[in-house]
Scaffold this active site. Structure first.
Site, mmCIF file in Angstrom:
data_model
loop_
_atom_site.group_PDB
_atom_site.id
_atom_site.type_symbol
_atom_site.label_atom_id
_atom_site.label_comp_id
_atom_site.label_asym_id
_atom_site.label_seq_id
_atom_site.Cartn_x
_atom_site.Cartn_y
_atom_site.Cartn_z
ATOM 1 N N SER A 150 0.767 -1.259 0.061
ATOM 2 C CA SER A 150 0.020 0.063 0.001
ATOM 3 C C SER A 150 0.781 1.241 -0.032
ATOM 4 O O SER A 150 2.118 1.108 0.534
ATOM 5 C CB SER A 150 -0.948 0.080 1.166
ATOM 6 N N TYR A 163 -2.565 -0.781 9.975
ATOM 7 C CA TYR A 163 -2.265 -1.103 8.507
ATOM 8 C C TYR A 163 -1.291 -0.627 7.727
ATOM 9 O O TYR A 163 -0.430 -1.587 7.113
ATOM 10 C CB TYR A 163 -3.628 -0.554 7.933
#
Length: 266
Positions: A150, A163
């Site tokens: 990401s 995350y």
């Protein structure tokens, strides 16, 4: 004369790929794109429904999709599935790590379970699959591993500490693995998506104006917008994965490709 590097729709013909998190979103798009180019894709997910639908939809494409239930947090299950793939297909040429979960909260409100679950899937899951796949690939002297991480791994995000940290760890793990096994002819790269139209992304939206707010950015949360003015489709990410997995990228390893419309201003 230069060697021919295949760029045809069947460029993955005869190759076997394993994709995690293939039941929906980016994972499904990656599996579809590889099968369309001739790969035999073993599509894995811990939920059978999505991968069964994917396999049915792939009939008639250049390649094939075989669904296989697998939980990346279970090292025994991972070793079993990858062992079966190698036995049944004589090789595993490509691993794409896509499985991931998102738990959002300010750090002060993150629970121990949120933190542990996020790392179990997003980081330890990548370790389990990559370790098992790399053992086979290095023995063969060829192969490719692509981890979908990401852009949050490279820029701080409010409410996304677990995350972002898990994806940063998975990114560096993939690069370190790539360095260790490069001399065996195995390449390891990372694709770092930004905001992408998936169920995970939509879980963050509270109203119909949310997509435009993502594109515009939010100064209050120190978040830039998306310069290209659009949210990515899963296929945008899949195309980057396919390139890095292909022979067109045969001299690329240890790299991190951001596919975020310029959102991180890198």
């Amino acid at each position: 004369m230069p060697e021919h590097i295949p760029q045809e729709p069947g460029e993955f013909a005869g190759r076997t790929a394993l994709v995690t998190g293939a039941g929906q979103g980016i994972g499904a798009a990656v599996a579809t794109a590889l099968a369309a180019r001739g790969a035999h894709v073993v599509a894995t997910d811990r939920d059978a429904h999505g991968i069964d639908e994917l396999a049915a939809a792939s009939r008639g494409t250049a390649g094939q999709v075989t669904p296989r239930v697998m939980d990346v947090t279970d090292p025994t299950a991972v070793a079993t599935v990858i062992g079966d793939v190698v036995r049944d297909h004589d090789s595993l040429d490509l691993l794409v790590n896509v499985a991931g979960i998102l738990r959002t909260a300010p750090v002060a409100e993150l629970t121990d379970a949120d933190w542990a679950d996020t790392f179990a899937v997003n980081t330890t899951g990548v370790f389990h699959t990559s370790r098992a796949a790399a053992a086979h690939m290095t023995a063969r002297g060829s192969g490719c591993i692509v981890t979908v991480a990401s852009n949050a791994a490279g820029i701080p995000r409010t409410g996304m500490a677990a995350y972002a940290a898990s994806k940063a760890a998975a990114t560096m793990f993939t690069k370190c693995l790539g360095l260790e096994i490069a001399r065996s002819g195995v390449r390891c790269n990372v694709v770092a998506p930004g905001s992408t139209d998936t169920a995970m992304q939509r879980s963050l939206w509270t109203d119909d104006e949310a997509p435009q707010r993502v594109i515009a950015g939010d100064p209050e949360t120190y978040r830039t917008g998306i310069p290209l003015g659009r949210i990515a489709a899963p296929e945008d990410i899949a195309e980057a994965v396919v390139f890095l997995a292909s022979d067109r990228a045969r001299h690329i390893t240890l790299q991190e490709l951001y596919v975020d419309g310029g959102a991180t201003l890198r």
